[in-house]
Design a protein around this motif. Structure first.
Motif, PDB file in Angstrom:
ATOM      1  N   ASN A 182      59.485  56.129  50.137  1.00 46.87           N
ATOM      2  CA  ASN A 182      59.896  57.511  49.904  1.00 46.87           C
ATOM      3  C   ASN A 182      61.423  57.575  49.801  1.00 46.87           C
ATOM      4  O   ASN A 182      62.112  56.590  50.051  1.00 46.87           O
ATOM      5  CB  ASN A 182      59.332  58.455  50.981  1.00 46.87           C
ATOM      6  CG  ASN A 182      59.877  58.190  52.370  1.00 46.87           C
ATOM      7  OD1 ASN A 182      61.069  57.902  52.558  1.00 46.87           O
ATOM      8  ND2 ASN A 182      59.020  58.280  53.373  1.00 46.87           N
ATOM      9  N   ASN A 183      61.937  58.727  49.423  1.00 44.22           N
ATOM     10  CA  ASN A 183      63.385  58.865  49.208  1.00 44.22           C
ATOM     11  C   ASN A 183      64.194  58.500  50.447  1.00 44.22           C
ATOM     12  O   ASN A 183      65.200  57.793  50.348  1.00 44.22           O
ATOM     13  CB  ASN A 183      63.727  60.300  48.783  1.00 44.22           C
ATOM     14  CG  ASN A 183      63.230  60.622  47.389  1.00 44.22           C
ATOM     15  OD1 ASN A 183      62.617  59.792  46.722  1.00 44.22           O
ATOM     16  ND2 ASN A 183      63.491  61.831  46.942  1.00 44.22           N
ATOM     17  N   LYS A 184      63.765  58.961  51.603  1.00 43.90           N
ATOM     18  CA  LYS A 184      64.496  58.665  52.835  1.00 43.90           C
ATOM     19  C   LYS A 184      64.534  57.163  53.100  1.00 43.90           C
ATOM     20  O   LYS A 184      65.569  56.620  53.477  1.00 43.90           O
ATOM     21  CB  LYS A 184      63.841  59.399  54.006  1.00 43.90           C
ATOM     22  CG  LYS A 184      64.548  59.183  55.331  1.00 43.90           C
ATOM     23  CD  LYS A 184      63.855  59.905  56.470  1.00 43.90           C
ATOM     24  CE  LYS A 184      64.573  59.583  57.769  1.00 43.90           C
ATOM     25  NZ  LYS A 184      63.770  59.843  58.934  1.00 43.90           N
ATOM     26  N   GLN A 185      63.417  56.486  52.891  1.00 40.40           N
ATOM     27  CA  GLN A 185      63.358  55.045  53.111  1.00 40.40           C
ATOM     28  C   GLN A 185      64.278  54.294  52.149  1.00 40.40           C
ATOM     29  O   GLN A 185      64.928  53.327  52.538  1.00 40.40           O
ATOM     30  CB  GLN A 185      61.914  54.547  52.969  1.00 40.40           C
ATOM     31  CG  GLN A 185      61.012  55.023  54.089  1.00 40.40           C
ATOM     32  CD  GLN A 185      59.546  54.807  53.784  1.00 40.40           C
ATOM     33  OE1 GLN A 185      59.106  54.876  52.634  1.00 40.40           O
ATOM     34  NE2 GLN A 185      58.766  54.550  54.827  1.00 40.40           N
ATOM     35  N   VAL A 230      66.278  58.433  43.005  1.00 34.37           N
ATOM     36  CA  VAL A 230      67.085  58.665  44.201  1.00 34.37           C
ATOM     37  C   VAL A 230      68.575  58.529  43.893  1.00 34.37           C
ATOM     38  O   VAL A 230      69.386  59.318  44.365  1.00 34.37           O
ATOM     39  CB  VAL A 230      66.678  57.696  45.338  1.00 34.37           C
ATOM     40  CG1 VAL A 230      67.529  57.914  46.583  1.00 34.37           C
ATOM     41  CG2 VAL A 230      65.199  57.854  45.673  1.00 34.37           C
ATOM     42  N   ILE A 241      67.048  55.518  50.746  1.00 32.13           N
ATOM     43  CA  ILE A 241      68.425  55.785  51.183  1.00 32.13           C
ATOM     44  C   ILE A 241      68.779  54.916  52.382  1.00 32.13           C
ATOM     45  O   ILE A 241      69.854  54.310  52.434  1.00 32.13           O
ATOM     46  CB  ILE A 241      68.616  57.291  51.487  1.00 32.13           C
ATOM     47  CG1 ILE A 241      68.534  58.088  50.186  1.00 32.13           C
ATOM     48  CG2 ILE A 241      69.937  57.545  52.211  1.00 32.13           C
ATOM     49  CD1 ILE A 241      68.399  59.585  50.363  1.00 32.13           C
ATOM     50  N   GLU A 242      67.875  54.808  53.364  1.00 34.06           N
ATOM     51  CA  GLU A 242      68.104  53.955  54.533  1.00 34.06           C
ATOM     52  C   GLU A 242      68.222  52.483  54.130  1.00 34.06           C
ATOM     53  O   GLU A 242      69.063  51.753  54.659  1.00 34.06           O
ATOM     54  CB  GLU A 242      66.987  54.133  55.559  1.00 34.06           C
ATOM     55  CG  GLU A 242      67.053  55.459  56.279  1.00 34.06           C
ATOM     56  CD  GLU A 242      65.862  55.709  57.204  1.00 34.06           C
ATOM     57  OE1 GLU A 242      64.957  54.839  57.304  1.00 34.06           O
ATOM     58  OE2 GLU A 242      65.834  56.790  57.814  1.00 34.06           O
TER      59      GLU A 242
END
Length: 180
Positions: free
Chosen positions: A99-102, A20, A104-105
């Motif tokens: 996952n990638n979104k998690q 990421v 980043i968050e």
């Protein structure tokens, strides 16, 4: 702003974060068998770098976080919510399962430990707002902790993190209004 070093438990965590954030400085402590050479390097680097601890939301992760926090001055934290950290078959838990979104968050919620606490929260406040001492206190604490990104907490840990992160009574009252 200081350069950052993110401290994780193992090599799978490094691989996952690098997918990421390819340029992120990530260091592994080699799991529960914390490598003392790595700890000594982090102590030295803490003079010039922000050390961010990001361990798994399980018992070994909490133990590693606590040990590092005691050895390295002036650390920051990333807390992973248990409910999002399970593998697909729900048999394993850890950073590598996000996952990638998690991820980043997660990195939008770095929490800095304050060397001096100005928090006005005390044990009686926790009782008053039913964060301890009631049948549903665990649920209330969990909701608050998730809202404030404090990781898994019991009553004592909650008070310690509130003090360490300079969270005020007003911050808690507002957060409780939002989660209820």
């Amino acid at each position: 702003m200081k350069n950052q070093i993110v401290v994780v438990e193992g090599k799978n965590d490094i691989v996952r974060l690098k997918q990421v954030f390819p340029t992120l400085n990530v260091v592994s402590v080699n799991g529960s068998a914390i490598n003392e050479d790595v700890v000594n390097m982090l102590i030295e680097k803490s003079e010039t770098h922000e050390i961010i601890i990001c361990t798994d939301p399980d018992y070994p992760g909490v133990k590693i976080r606590h040990e590092l926090e005691n050895k390295i001055k002036d650390v920051s934290h990333l807390f992973i919510e248990r409910k999002i950290a399970f593998s697909r078959n729900r048999k394993k838990i850890g950073l590598e399962h996000l996952n990638n979104k998690q991820i980043i968050e997660l990195f939008g919620n770095v929490i800095k430990v304050s060397p001096k606490s100005d928090s006005d929260v005390d044990i009686s406040f926790l009782h008053e707002y039913k964060l301890i001492g009631e049948a549903n206190s665990k649920e209330v604490r969990t909701n608050l902790s998730n809202k404030l990104n404090l990781g898994h907490v019991n009553g004592k840990t909650l008070l310690n993190r509130i003090k360490s992160f300079n969270i005020s009574k007003e911050d808690i009252i507002n957060a409780l209004k939002e989660v209820n």
